[in-house]
Design an enzyme around this catalytic site. Structure first.
Site, PDB file in Angstrom:
ATOM      1  N   HIS A  10       0.827  -1.184  -0.007  1.00  0.00           N
ATOM      2  CA  HIS A  10      -0.076  -0.127   0.109  1.00  0.00           C
ATOM      3  C   HIS A  10       0.784   1.384  -0.083  1.00  0.00           C
ATOM      4  O   HIS A  10       0.640   2.217  -0.824  1.00  0.00           O
ATOM      5  CB  HIS A  10      -1.037  -0.047   1.032  1.00  0.00           C
ATOM      6  CG  HIS A  10      -1.917  -1.172   1.081  1.00  0.00           C
ATOM      7  ND1 HIS A  10      -2.606  -1.361  -0.023  1.00  0.00           N
ATOM      8  CD2 HIS A  10      -2.224  -2.203   1.982  1.00  0.00           C
ATOM      9  CE1 HIS A  10      -3.297  -2.635   0.125  1.00  0.00           C
ATOM     10  NE2 HIS A  10      -3.034  -2.895   1.570  1.00  0.00           N
ATOM     11  N   CYS A  42      -6.469  -6.809   4.063  1.00  0.00           N
ATOM     12  CA  CYS A  42      -7.863  -6.712   4.856  1.00  0.00           C
ATOM     13  C   CYS A  42      -8.971  -7.741   4.295  1.00  0.00           C
ATOM     14  O   CYS A  42      -9.934  -7.920   4.628  1.00  0.00           O
ATOM     15  CB  CYS A  42      -8.349  -5.260   4.503  1.00  0.00           C
ATOM     16  SG  CYS A  42      -8.543  -4.490   3.092  1.00  0.00           S
TER      17      CYS A  42
HETATM   18  C1  LIG Z   1      -5.190 -10.127   7.686  1.00  0.00           C
HETATM   19  C2  LIG Z   1      -5.086  -8.542   7.693  1.00  0.00           C
HETATM   20  C3  LIG Z   1      -5.988  -7.685   7.615  1.00  0.00           C
HETATM   21  C4  LIG Z   1      -5.782  -6.399   7.464  1.00  0.00           C
HETATM   22  N1  LIG Z   1      -6.969  -5.503   7.682  1.00  0.00           N
HETATM   23  C5  LIG Z   1      -6.754  -4.053   7.626  1.00  0.00           C
HETATM   24  C6  LIG Z   1      -8.133  -3.301   7.438  1.00  0.00           C
HETATM   25  O1  LIG Z   1      -8.941  -4.061   7.491  1.00  0.00           O
HETATM   26  N2  LIG Z   1      -7.842  -2.046   7.570  1.00  0.00           N
HETATM   27  C7  LIG Z   1      -6.342  -1.408   7.294  1.00  0.00           C
HETATM   28  O2  LIG Z   1      -6.324  -0.153   7.816  1.00  0.00           O
HETATM   29  N3  LIG Z   1      -5.533  -2.281   7.774  1.00  0.00           N
HETATM   30  C8  LIG Z   1      -5.463  -3.541   7.686  1.00  0.00           C
HETATM   31  N4  LIG Z   1      -4.377  -4.420   7.813  1.00  0.00           N
HETATM   32  C9  LIG Z   1      -3.109  -3.707   7.637  1.00  0.00           C
HETATM   33  C10 LIG Z   1      -2.502  -3.217   6.465  1.00  0.00           C
HETATM   34  O3  LIG Z   1      -2.692  -4.417   5.483  1.00  0.00           O
HETATM   35  C11 LIG Z   1      -1.108  -3.038   6.352  1.00  0.00           C
HETATM   36  O4  LIG Z   1      -1.112  -2.073   7.252  1.00  0.00           O
HETATM   37  C12 LIG Z   1      -0.508  -2.588   5.170  1.00  0.00           C
HETATM   38  O5  LIG Z   1      -0.346  -3.424   4.390  1.00  0.00           O
HETATM   39  C13 LIG Z   1       0.765  -1.888   5.142  1.00  0.00           C
HETATM   40  O6  LIG Z   1       1.085  -1.482   4.031  1.00  0.00           O
HETATM   41  P1  LIG Z   1       2.711  -1.229   3.741  1.00  0.00           P
HETATM   42  O7  LIG Z   1       2.634  -1.050   2.042  1.00  0.00           O
HETATM   43  O8  LIG Z   1       3.275  -0.214   4.524  1.00  0.00           O
HETATM   44  O9  LIG Z   1       3.378  -2.667   4.109  1.00  0.00           O
HETATM   45  P2  LIG Z   1       3.254  -4.267   3.616  1.00  0.00           P
HETATM   46  O10 LIG Z   1       1.777  -4.337   3.111  1.00  0.00           O
HETATM   47  O11 LIG Z   1       3.910  -5.111   4.910  1.00  0.00           O
HETATM   48  O12 LIG Z   1       4.056  -4.337   2.320  1.00  0.00           O
HETATM   49  C14 LIG Z   1       5.522  -4.218   2.506  1.00  0.00           C
HETATM   50  C15 LIG Z   1       6.069  -4.664   1.206  1.00  0.00           C
HETATM   51  O13 LIG Z   1       7.506  -4.483   0.836  1.00  0.00           O
HETATM   52  C16 LIG Z   1       8.112  -5.645   0.368  1.00  0.00           C
HETATM   53  N5  LIG Z   1       9.278  -5.770   0.764  1.00  0.00           N
HETATM   54  C17 LIG Z   1       9.691  -5.721   1.924  1.00  0.00           C
HETATM   55  N6  LIG Z   1      10.888  -5.616   2.153  1.00  0.00           N
HETATM   56  C18 LIG Z   1      11.761  -5.842   1.250  1.00  0.00           C
HETATM   57  C19 LIG Z   1      12.988  -5.737   0.520  1.00  0.00           C
HETATM   58  N7  LIG Z   1      14.002  -5.722   1.421  1.00  0.00           N
HETATM   59  N8  LIG Z   1      13.016  -5.637  -1.007  1.00  0.00           N
HETATM   60  C20 LIG Z   1      11.829  -5.737  -1.479  1.00  0.00           C
HETATM   61  N9  LIG Z   1      10.728  -5.493  -1.085  1.00  0.00           N
HETATM   62  C21 LIG Z   1      10.378  -5.717   0.213  1.00  0.00           C
HETATM   63  C22 LIG Z   1       7.042  -6.869   0.913  1.00  0.00           C
HETATM   64  O14 LIG Z   1       7.123  -8.000  -0.125  1.00  0.00           O
HETATM   65  C23 LIG Z   1       5.832  -6.084   0.643  1.00  0.00           C
HETATM   66  O15 LIG Z   1       5.287  -6.286  -0.677  1.00  0.00           O
HETATM   67  C24 LIG Z   1      -4.577  -5.695   7.591  1.00  0.00           C
HETATM   68  C25 LIG Z   1      -3.330  -6.538   7.663  1.00  0.00           C
HETATM   69  C26 LIG Z   1      -3.452  -8.017   7.635  1.00  0.00           C
HETATM   70  C27 LIG Z   1      -2.425  -8.884   7.488  1.00  0.00           C
END
Ligand SMILES: Cc1cc2nc3c(=O)[nH]c(=O)nc-3n(C[C@H](O)[C@H](O)[C@H](O)COP(=O)(O)OP(=O)(O)OC[C@H]3O[C@@H](n4cnc5c(N)ncnc54)[C@H](O)[C@@H]3O)c2cc1C
Length: 442
Positions: A10, A42
């Site tokens: 995200h 989610c």
């Molecule tokens: C089951 C579940 C339900 C959820 N429900 C909700 C909800 O209803 N509402 C809500 O607001 N939030 C919800 N969340 C939380 C939400 O999904 C997370 O806050 C969100 O995914 C965060 O996004 P992000 O991009 O910061 O990190 P992440 O989703 O953790 O993505 C990080 C990305 O970075 C990549 N990455 C990491 N390290 C490296 C590297 N060294 N090199 C290359 N790529 C890398 C990973 O592969 C991943 O694709 C939920 C989470 C889960 C697990």
């Protein structure tokens, strides 16, 4: 300007899309270690429960989509290290094993989080699963298909949503948590009592106030979960006890909270020049306590990713902080909360008061109406609102978005009593529920 974005769910997707729109001449490269981007975790419980039929709906972007915006998305590429002095990243192509170096003018870290893996004997047995990404979702669906006993460890949002999904699929389901209440970070007892009652009514076994001490298996597969108070048959176990930031490679190089969440200022800038961070890998400024906290939510991630892009060159738009506003549906109950609950505010030693009201959400002369329970937590001295919770069979969850605005803008319980809200019998009463809570408190 060369921009590198590490990670593309995200926060990364928001950063990539916005960077491409704002800086037409930028050369943007995204490195993502998985082979999908933008997966909506989610939706996992809805997917597992069979509500979502086509999993494609859980993705809102793709490498092709980003390419059409001029973003070069390198899938299955893992960033192994960053040299902040040389402004270089070390990358591994996971498919070929080849390693190479790339350079940047601006770096956006959006590496997200990973489930906390508790140190419990037997954790390496087969069919003990996590629930974070697309692969986990498919694994859960596959493994649960043929079995009967499913145990979920961790009664936060994810665990609670999953047990309902598994029960809908006809499984014997147990939900275990060390805390004495489910959702204990988001709701006070008068709300979780109702939610727990509803869960028990649907024959889900709630095993609260107990800690898992061991997983036992047969033929390498999990068979039982042993806690300090009991034993539970388990063909599949899902462990969802929280998340930690995926920031190991930045330890000692960037300012962080003790759990590894990268500290960013209101423009998403880290402690190193030209390095930004957003989403679950970062700490957020939490308005109720005016402190940095770790609140991994998609809502924070998309706003932070967007702001990292907006502030990449000039400081343009500030982060407004977060209240950690969240919602959940538990069977017929629509539940949401924002900011601090009373129990946690007291644990933090804050001098607070609370008001709880129960009323029908619209006039009793209407053909139908439903009860609603609303609570507001506020500072005793100043009346500043710190948190709120709502529960009803009618969907009143958007009221928590209104309360989020109150908290963000440091409004008081008196403001709540006399803020102008509309009245129309289809929707509410002359005194809106929020007004009533305010009036009862002053
Ligand atoms: C089951 C579940 C339900 C959820 N429900 C909700 C909800 O209803 N509402 C809500 O607001 N939030 C919800 N969340 C939380 C939400 O999904 C997370 O806050 C969100 O995914 C965060 O996004 P992000 O991009 O910061 O990190 P992440 O989703 O953790 O993505 C990080 C990305 O970075 C990549 N990455 C990491 N390290 C490296 C590297 N060294 N090199 C290359 N790529 C890398 C990973 O592969 C991943 O694709 C939920 C989470 C889960 C697990």
């Amino acid at each position: 300007m060369k921009v590198i974005i590490i990670g593309c769910t995200h926060a990364g997707t928001a950063a990539a899309i916005n960077t491409s729109k704002l800086y037409k001449d930028a050369k943007i490269t995204v490195y993502e270690r998985n082979d999908t981007i933008s997966f909506l975790s989610c939706g996992i419980a809805l997917y597992v429960g069979g509500v979502i039929k086509d999993v494609k709906g859980l993705f809102y972007s793709s490498p092709e989509h980003l390419k059409s915006l001029g973003v070069d998305t390198k899938m299955q590429h893992e960033v192994l290290d960053v040299d902040f002095d040389k402004k270089e990243v070390r990358v591994k192509d996971i498919k070929t094993g080849e390693e190479f170096t790339d350079s940047y003018d601006k770096l956006i870290i959006t590496t997200g989080s990973w489930p906390i893996l508790p140190k419990i004997e037997g954790f390496n047995l087969k069919n003990i699963l996590l629930s974070k990404n697309y692969y986990h979702a498919n694994d859960i669906i596959e493994k649960v298909k043929e079995v009967q006993n499913v145990v979920v460890v961790g009664a936060g949002y994810i665990g609670v949503e999953l047990v309902e999904a598994f029960r809908e699929k006809g499984k014997n389901v147990t939900l275990i948590d060390t805390q004495e209440r489910i959702l204990s970070k988001y709701l006070d007892k008068e709300f979780t009592d109702i939610a727990e009652e509803e869960i028990k009514k649907h024959d889900i076994n709630l095993a609260l106030s107990q800690t898992v001490v061991r997983f036992e298996g047969e033929d390498g597969k999990v068979k039982r979960v042993i806690t300090d108070k009991g034993e539970y048959d388990a063909d599949v176990v899902i462990v969802c006890v929280g998340f930690k930031p995926s920031t190991e490679m930045f330890k000692g190089k960037l300012n962080m909270l003790s759990n590894g969440a990268i500290i960013v200022d209101e423009y998403m800038r880290t402690s190193r020049e030209d390095v930004f961070a957003a989403g679950d890998c970062a700490a957020v400024w939490y308005n109720p306590t005016k402190s940095y906290e770790y609140i991994p939510l998609a809502t924070n991630a998309v706003r932070m990713g967007t702001l990292a892009a907006r502030n990449l060159v000039d400081r343009s738009i500030k982060w407004r902080g977060t209240q950690g506003t969240s919602g959940i549906k538990i069977y017929d109950y629509n539940i949401a909360s924002t900011g601090l609950i009373e129990e946690i505010a007291k644990q933090k030693g804050l001098n607070i008061q609370s008001v709880t009201i129960e009323d029908n959400y619209r006039p009793e002369f209407m053909p139908t109406y439903e009860k609603a329970k609303l609570k507001v937590v506020y500072e005793s001295d100043t009346g500043r609102i710190l948190g709120s919770q709502i529960l009803s069979k009618h969907d009143l969850t958007p009221l928590m978005n209104t309360m989020s605005v109150f908290i963000q803008n440091e409004m008081t319980i008196e403001d709540l009593a006399f803020t102008d809200f509309f009245f129309q019998p289809h929707f509410n009463k002359p005194w809106n529920l929020l007004n009533i809570a305010g009036l009862n408190a002053i």
